[in-house]
Design a protein around this motif. Structure first.
Motif, PDB file in Angstrom:
ATOM      1  N   MET A  59      16.328   2.500 -16.612  1.00  0.00           N
ATOM      2  CA  MET A  59      17.028   1.306 -16.494  1.00  0.00           C
ATOM      3  C   MET A  59      15.986   0.142 -16.999  1.00  0.00           C
ATOM      4  O   MET A  59      14.875   0.287 -16.370  1.00  0.00           O
ATOM      5  N   PHE A  60      16.529  -0.632 -17.765  1.00  0.00           N
ATOM      6  CA  PHE A  60      15.588  -1.626 -18.119  1.00  0.00           C
ATOM      7  C   PHE A  60      15.487  -2.753 -16.965  1.00  0.00           C
ATOM      8  O   PHE A  60      16.331  -2.995 -15.880  1.00  0.00           O
ATOM      9  N   THR A  61      14.283  -3.463 -17.034  1.00  0.00           N
ATOM     10  CA  THR A  61      14.317  -4.626 -15.911  1.00  0.00           C
ATOM     11  C   THR A  61      14.184  -5.936 -16.746  1.00  0.00           C
ATOM     12  O   THR A  61      14.013  -5.851 -18.187  1.00  0.00           O
ATOM     13  N   ILE A  62      14.450  -6.839 -16.100  1.00  0.00           N
ATOM     14  CA  ILE A  62      14.226  -8.246 -16.647  1.00  0.00           C
ATOM     15  C   ILE A  62      12.854  -9.072 -16.313  1.00  0.00           C
ATOM     16  O   ILE A  62      12.444  -8.463 -15.214  1.00  0.00           O
ATOM     17  N   ASN A  63      12.628 -10.079 -16.893  1.00  0.00           N
ATOM     18  CA  ASN A  63      11.507 -10.881 -16.386  1.00  0.00           C
ATOM     19  C   ASN A  63      11.997 -11.456 -15.275  1.00  0.00           C
ATOM     20  O   ASN A  63      12.829 -12.866 -15.375  1.00  0.00           O
ATOM     21  N   GLU A  64      11.611 -11.027 -14.095  1.00  0.00           N
ATOM     22  CA  GLU A  64      12.106 -11.726 -12.790  1.00  0.00           C
ATOM     23  C   GLU A  64      11.700 -13.192 -12.695  1.00  0.00           C
ATOM     24  O   GLU A  64      12.613 -13.930 -11.923  1.00  0.00           O
ATOM     25  N   ASN A  65      10.755 -13.636 -13.396  1.00  0.00           N
ATOM     26  CA  ASN A  65      10.432 -14.844 -13.203  1.00  0.00           C
ATOM     27  C   ASN A  65      11.582 -15.976 -13.796  1.00  0.00           C
ATOM     28  O   ASN A  65      11.635 -17.083 -13.248  1.00  0.00           O
ATOM     29  N   PHE A  66      12.176 -15.403 -14.794  1.00  0.00           N
ATOM     30  CA  PHE A  66      13.310 -16.477 -15.172  1.00  0.00           C
ATOM     31  C   PHE A  66      14.386 -16.569 -13.876  1.00  0.00           C
ATOM     32  O   PHE A  66      15.125 -17.763 -14.034  1.00  0.00           O
ATOM     33  N   VAL A  67      14.582 -15.809 -13.189  1.00  0.00           N
ATOM     34  CA  VAL A  67      15.605 -15.679 -12.152  1.00  0.00           C
ATOM     35  C   VAL A  67      14.917 -16.903 -10.932  1.00  0.00           C
ATOM     36  O   VAL A  67      15.774 -17.455 -10.421  1.00  0.00           O
ATOM     37  N   LYS A  68      13.845 -16.916 -11.092  1.00  0.00           N
ATOM     38  CA  LYS A  68      13.397 -17.802 -10.168  1.00  0.00           C
ATOM     39  C   LYS A  68      13.521 -19.317 -10.317  1.00  0.00           C
ATOM     40  O   LYS A  68      13.293 -20.103  -9.646  1.00  0.00           O
ATOM     41  N   LEU A  69      13.634 -19.345 -11.825  1.00  0.00           N
ATOM     42  CA  LEU A  69      13.572 -20.943 -12.299  1.00  0.00           C
ATOM     43  C   LEU A  69      15.053 -21.621 -11.624  1.00  0.00           C
ATOM     44  O   LEU A  69      15.978 -21.078 -11.728  1.00  0.00           O
ATOM     45  N   PRO A  70      14.910 -22.857 -11.276  1.00  0.00           N
ATOM     46  CA  PRO A  70      15.925 -23.511 -10.563  1.00  0.00           C
ATOM     47  C   PRO A  70      16.900 -23.884 -11.868  1.00  0.00           C
ATOM     48  O   PRO A  70      16.310 -24.085 -12.882  1.00  0.00           O
ATOM     49  N   GLY A  71      18.200 -24.188 -11.695  1.00  0.00           N
ATOM     50  CA  GLY A  71      18.693 -24.484 -12.918  1.00  0.00           C
ATOM     51  C   GLY A  71      18.496 -25.729 -13.139  1.00  0.00           C
ATOM     52  O   GLY A  71      17.882 -26.794 -12.479  1.00  0.00           O
ATOM     53  N   SER A  72      18.567 -26.202 -14.546  1.00  0.00           N
ATOM     54  CA  SER A  72      18.198 -27.531 -14.895  1.00  0.00           C
ATOM     55  C   SER A  72      19.352 -28.525 -15.012  1.00  0.00           C
ATOM     56  O   SER A  72      20.403 -28.557 -15.872  1.00  0.00           O
ATOM     57  N   TYR A  73      19.512 -29.170 -13.759  1.00  0.00           N
ATOM     58  CA  TYR A  73      20.735 -29.824 -13.563  1.00  0.00           C
ATOM     59  C   TYR A  73      20.783 -31.380 -13.680  1.00  0.00           C
ATOM     60  O   TYR A  73      21.903 -31.920 -13.853  1.00  0.00           O
ATOM     61  N   LEU A  74      19.630 -31.675 -14.025  1.00  0.00           N
ATOM     62  CA  LEU A  74      19.406 -33.231 -14.180  1.00  0.00           C
ATOM     63  C   LEU A  74      20.308 -33.914 -14.928  1.00  0.00           C
ATOM     64  O   LEU A  74      21.124 -34.746 -14.697  1.00  0.00           O
ATOM     65  N   PHE A  75      20.363 -33.628 -16.467  1.00  0.00           N
ATOM     66  CA  PHE A  75      21.282 -34.173 -17.068  1.00  0.00           C
ATOM     67  C   PHE A  75      22.627 -33.913 -17.063  1.00  0.00           C
ATOM     68  O   PHE A  75      23.935 -34.768 -17.228  1.00  0.00           O
ATOM     69  N   SER A  76      22.973 -32.567 -16.569  1.00  0.00           N
ATOM     70  CA  SER A  76      24.431 -32.289 -16.413  1.00  0.00           C
ATOM     71  C   SER A  76      24.975 -33.172 -14.956  1.00  0.00           C
ATOM     72  O   SER A  76      25.877 -33.504 -15.078  1.00  0.00           O
ATOM     73  N   ASP A  77      24.279 -33.208 -14.048  1.00  0.00           N
ATOM     74  CA  ASP A  77      24.407 -34.123 -12.835  1.00  0.00           C
ATOM     75  C   ASP A  77      24.830 -35.480 -13.176  1.00  0.00           C
ATOM     76  O   ASP A  77      25.791 -36.038 -12.866  1.00  0.00           O
ATOM     77  N   ILE A  78      23.844 -35.999 -14.153  1.00  0.00           N
ATOM     78  CA  ILE A  78      24.037 -37.409 -14.648  1.00  0.00           C
ATOM     79  C   ILE A  78      25.377 -37.347 -15.590  1.00  0.00           C
ATOM     80  O   ILE A  78      26.090 -38.314 -15.067  1.00  0.00           O
ATOM     81  N   ALA A  79      25.794 -36.406 -16.145  1.00  0.00           N
ATOM     82  CA  ALA A  79      26.898 -36.414 -17.066  1.00  0.00           C
ATOM     83  C   ALA A  79      28.041 -36.437 -16.025  1.00  0.00           C
ATOM     84  O   ALA A  79      29.179 -37.050 -16.316  1.00  0.00           O
ATOM     85  N   LYS A  80      28.104 -35.503 -14.964  1.00  0.00           N
ATOM     86  CA  LYS A  80      29.155 -35.681 -13.952  1.00  0.00           C
ATOM     87  C   LYS A  80      29.406 -36.852 -13.285  1.00  0.00           C
ATOM     88  O   LYS A  80      30.552 -37.284 -13.211  1.00  0.00           O
ATOM     89  N   ARG A  81      28.367 -37.532 -13.096  1.00  0.00           N
ATOM     90  CA  ARG A  81      28.520 -38.771 -12.271  1.00  0.00           C
ATOM     91  C   ARG A  81      29.055 -39.874 -13.132  1.00  0.00           C
ATOM     92  O   ARG A  81      29.837 -40.571 -12.724  1.00  0.00           O
ATOM     93  N   VAL A  82      28.447 -39.841 -14.351  1.00  0.00           N
ATOM     94  CA  VAL A  82      29.130 -40.754 -15.458  1.00  0.00           C
ATOM     95  C   VAL A  82      30.700 -40.701 -15.613  1.00  0.00           C
ATOM     96  O   VAL A  82      31.251 -41.591 -15.575  1.00  0.00           O
ATOM     97  N   ALA A  83      30.847 -39.380 -15.685  1.00  0.00           N
ATOM     98  CA  ALA A  83      32.249 -39.035 -16.082  1.00  0.00           C
ATOM     99  C   ALA A  83      33.226 -39.386 -14.878  1.00  0.00           C
ATOM    100  O   ALA A  83      34.303 -40.129 -15.123  1.00  0.00           O
ATOM    101  N   ALA A  84      32.746 -39.182 -13.740  1.00  0.00           N
ATOM    102  CA  ALA A  84      33.433 -39.839 -12.305  1.00  0.00           C
ATOM    103  C   ALA A  84      33.782 -41.072 -12.385  1.00  0.00           C
ATOM    104  O   ALA A  84      34.988 -41.647 -12.050  1.00  0.00           O
ATOM    105  N   TYR A  85      32.553 -41.841 -12.859  1.00  0.00           N
ATOM    106  CA  TYR A  85      32.743 -43.379 -12.813  1.00  0.00           C
ATOM    107  C   TYR A  85      33.758 -43.772 -13.835  1.00  0.00           C
ATOM    108  O   TYR A  85      34.772 -44.573 -13.694  1.00  0.00           O
ATOM    109  N   THR A  86      33.592 -43.251 -14.948  1.00  0.00           N
ATOM    110  CA  THR A  86      34.443 -43.434 -16.133  1.00  0.00           C
ATOM    111  C   THR A  86      35.971 -43.400 -15.944  1.00  0.00           C
ATOM    112  O   THR A  86      36.816 -44.372 -16.081  1.00  0.00           O
ATOM    113  N   ALA A  87      36.361 -42.150 -15.041  1.00  0.00           N
ATOM    114  CA  ALA A  87      37.564 -42.060 -14.889  1.00  0.00           C
ATOM    115  C   ALA A  87      38.038 -42.930 -13.765  1.00  0.00           C
ATOM    116  O   ALA A  87      39.021 -43.390 -13.932  1.00  0.00           O
TER     117      ALA A  87
END
Ligand code: PLP
Length: 403
Positions: free
Chosen positions: A1-29
């Motif tokens: 069974m293959f394994t993956i580079n576990e370091n990638f799993v440790k990376l937190p999601g890159s939410y900054l710009f999607s969080d901004i987009a969500k808040r902008v969308a909510a404000y615009t609505a």
């Protein structure tokens, strides 16, 4: 069974710009009639210089003729571009860099991210805080960052806080650091470094056996008498690698071209780092398109220089409008003089995200919360000058009225 580079799993999601987009969308609505002005944008908006476009068109024609068609080019870049870079960005400033120390690439994101390939896994990495996230995440992927901590830091990285107290110039690391990432003019703080300040880093690196990975992607925005290249500093060729980009210099964010300079004097245990980088690039990278390199070459023509300087002056004027307008409105502001970024202190002790909400709700202006660039960015906020002058002026008028 293959394994993956576990370091990638440790990376937190890159939410900054999607969080901004969500808040902008909510404000615009909720406020369909209120227009939003975006001053958070990290991408350029002005078109390529006519001289660049013309050079690319000509190169395109060459590619359409059997006699002048070109297939794979040299992975390190065509001689014409390496020569133009060495001449204009270095020799013209009295820095002896030869074309074979210049490695053309598809941009500084790739190069600052890939450079880790040539360094040992156990090197201790030091980064500024706040920081351009690529340095952190790519070292995390390579296993050099350790484990993510609850405070947003990584267990094995050395953080160098850049705050109001130190004028956003990091102090020398208080722990051993082998690989030190520096970026001046800085994203996100807009701070710059003096000759003496940079000399301290070079002296430190030489005495401690560290390497400085110097990101100079915003060099073209320098207006004051400060170093454009780390290689202006005595001793730097023995301890530094420099990254540059045509992205912000000449609007190549979508066109993709940058370069890395690895001096021949930079060695480790008798091994040339330039040779390692050459090996890495020739193995994993197949060069920047001929058409793009001809466009980049045209940046250095007399016309090209005049045209790109006009665009940079346009962005710097926006920066001035934003910086001075915010100061008049009572904000504490930094940056925006040698950089397209304005870094402001959030008022009344608001967190970066609280201020984000205040700014959009009260002024309809969107920026980037400083905490998104690292824990020491908390309490700060980034605005950029890459929008239009009209929007920069309008945003400042709204902010002045609202705050
Ligand atoms: N380095 C810094 C500090 C940046 O802010 C950016 C882009 O925003 C880059 C590198 C990436 O530049 P490029 O477009 O050449 O990949």
């Amino acid at each position: 069974m293959f394994t993956i580079n576990e370091n990638f799993v440790k990376l937190p999601g890159s939410y900054l710009f999607s969080d901004i987009a969500k808040r902008v969308a909510a404000y615009t609505a909720a406020h369909p009639d209120q227009s939003i002005i975006r001053l958070g944008i990290g991408d350029v908006t002005r078109p390529l210089a006519p001289a660049v476009v013309e050079a690319m068109k000509q190169a395109c024609d060459e590619m359409g003729e059997a006699a002048t068609f070109r297939g794979y080019g040299p992975e390190q870049g065509y001689d014409f571009l390496r020569e133009a870079i060495a001449e204009n960005d270095y020799r013209a400033r009295g820095i002896a860099i030869s074309p074979d120390e210049v490695f053309v690439s598809d941009g500084a994101k790739s190069d600052t991210g890939n450079i880790g390939d040539i360094f040992g896994k156990d090197n201790i990495v030091a980064v500024c805080d706040p920081v351009y996230p690529v340095y952190v995440d790519t070292n995390a992927m390579a296993g050099r960052a350790g484990e993510p901590q609850s405070d947003g830091r990584w267990s094995s990285l050395v953080y160098m806080p850049c705050t109001e107290e130190n004028g956003f110039a990091p102090a020398l690391p208080d722990k051993k650091a082998d690989m030190i990432y520096l970026c001046f003019p800085n994203n996100p703080t807009g701070a710059s470094i003096t000759y003496e300040g940079l000399q301290k880093w070079v002296d430190y690196a030489l005495s401690s056996g560290s390497v400085i990975l110097y990101d100079s992607a915003y060099e073209a925005f320098i207006t004051e008498d400060i170093p454009h290249s780390i290689f202006e500093i005595e001793g730097a060729k023995k301890c530094a690698i420099e990254f540059r980009s045509f992205s912000k210099t000449a609007g190549f964010t979508g066109t993709r071209c940058g370069y890395t300079v690895v001096p021949k004097e930079l060695t480790c245990g008798g091994v040339s780092l330039g040779a390692l980088w050459n090996r890495r690039q020739t193995t994993k990278f197949n060069g920047v398109p001929y058409i793009v390199q001809r466009g980049a070459e045209a940046v250095y023509s007399a016309e090209g220089q005049k045209q790109i300087r006009e665009t940079i002056a346009y962005y710097l004027h926006n920066a001035k409008v934003i910086r001075e307008g915010l100061a008049q409105a009572g904000f504490t502001v930094y940056g925006g003089v040698n950089a397209p970024y304005i870094w402001l202190k959030t008022p009344d002790g608001l967190t970066s995200w609280e201020f984000f909400d205040e700014l959009i709700n009260r002024a309809g202006v969107v920026g980037t919360p400083g905490s998104g660039f690292g824990p020491s960015g908390e309490g700060y906020f980034r605005l950029t000058s890459f929008g239009s002058l009209e929007n920069s002026v309008a945003a400042i008028e709204r902010i002045k009225k609202a705050f």
